[in-house]
Scaffold this active site. Structure first.
Site, PDB file in Angstrom:
ATOM      1  N   HIS A  14      34.628  54.118  36.601  1.00  0.00           N
ATOM      2  CA  HIS A  14      32.641  53.986  36.677  1.00  0.00           C
ATOM      3  C   HIS A  14      32.586  53.804  37.653  1.00  0.00           C
ATOM      4  O   HIS A  14      32.979  53.609  38.199  1.00  0.00           O
ATOM      5  CB  HIS A  14      33.290  53.183  35.547  1.00  0.00           C
ATOM      6  CG  HIS A  14      33.124  51.597  35.977  1.00  0.00           C
ATOM      7  ND1 HIS A  14      32.800  50.192  36.557  1.00  0.00           N
ATOM      8  CD2 HIS A  14      34.260  51.176  35.014  1.00  0.00           C
ATOM      9  CE1 HIS A  14      33.432  50.118  36.673  1.00  0.00           C
ATOM     10  NE2 HIS A  14      34.186  49.868  35.622  1.00  0.00           N
ATOM     11  N   GLY A  15      31.046  54.111  37.559  1.00  0.00           N
ATOM     12  CA  GLY A  15      30.243  53.361  39.364  1.00  0.00           C
ATOM     13  C   GLY A  15      31.419  52.530  39.558  1.00  0.00           C
ATOM     14  O   GLY A  15      30.898  52.767  41.262  1.00  0.00           O
TER      15      GLY A  15
END
Length: 167
Positions: A14-15
């Site tokens: 994820h980010g």
């Protein structure tokens, strides 16, 4: 260059992993180790979408990650290896004794887990698994992003009332 970060994060890619860790570490590749994701085309496609085109992503089972670890460690680019749970990391460490430092980056709330840090919730079984990982000679710390202070396993496992001060 060896893999820069061995991370336990139940969100996998994820980010925070790609941008928060990937950019400061100048990451060229990510190894996602998950027996289910490694064998599922649509899940691999979903995780691929979260990785920028200049960064490679490899999907491995614990068995194939163990077999491929030397190749990843020898890659000239910086790398991150991520697993979704403590049990998977323990299995990987048994097959790859070179892993000496593990980052607990995100184990989020679910039934049976208690809050240890704002981004780490653990069950009693998971606490035991982390202690066993540390007893095998691995340094276990929690750190959600590179700029944050690393939290020792002893501090993670302290009484919740004491860990409130660390939030």
């Amino acid at each position: 260059m060896p893999i820069d970060l061995y991370r336990i994060d139940d969100r996998l890619i994820h980010g925070q992993v790609v941008v928060g860790w990937g950019q400061p570490l100048n990451t060229g590749f990510i190894v996602l180790v998950d027996d289910d994701v490694a064998t599922c085309d649509w899940e691999r496609d979903l995780y691929r979408m979260g990785v920028p085109p200049e960064m490679d992503i490899h999907f491995d089972t614990v068995e194939s990650a163990t077999a491929n670890h030397a190749k990843y460690a020898a890659d000239e680019r910086n790398g991150i290896l991520v697993v979704g749970d403590i049990a998977t990391m323990r299995r990987l460490v048994k097959g790859v004794p070179e892993i000496r430092d593990v980052n607990v980056g995100g184990l989020h709330h679910r039934a049976g887990r208690g809050e240890k840090l704002r981004y780490v919730f653990l069950s009693a079984e998971e606490e035991t698994e982390l202690r066993e990982l540390a007893a095998s000679g691995v340094t276990v710390t929690a750190q959600d992003v590179p700029a944050a202070e690393r939290v020792s396993l002893a501090d993670i496992l302290q009484d919740s009332s004491l860990s409130e001060a660390k939030k």
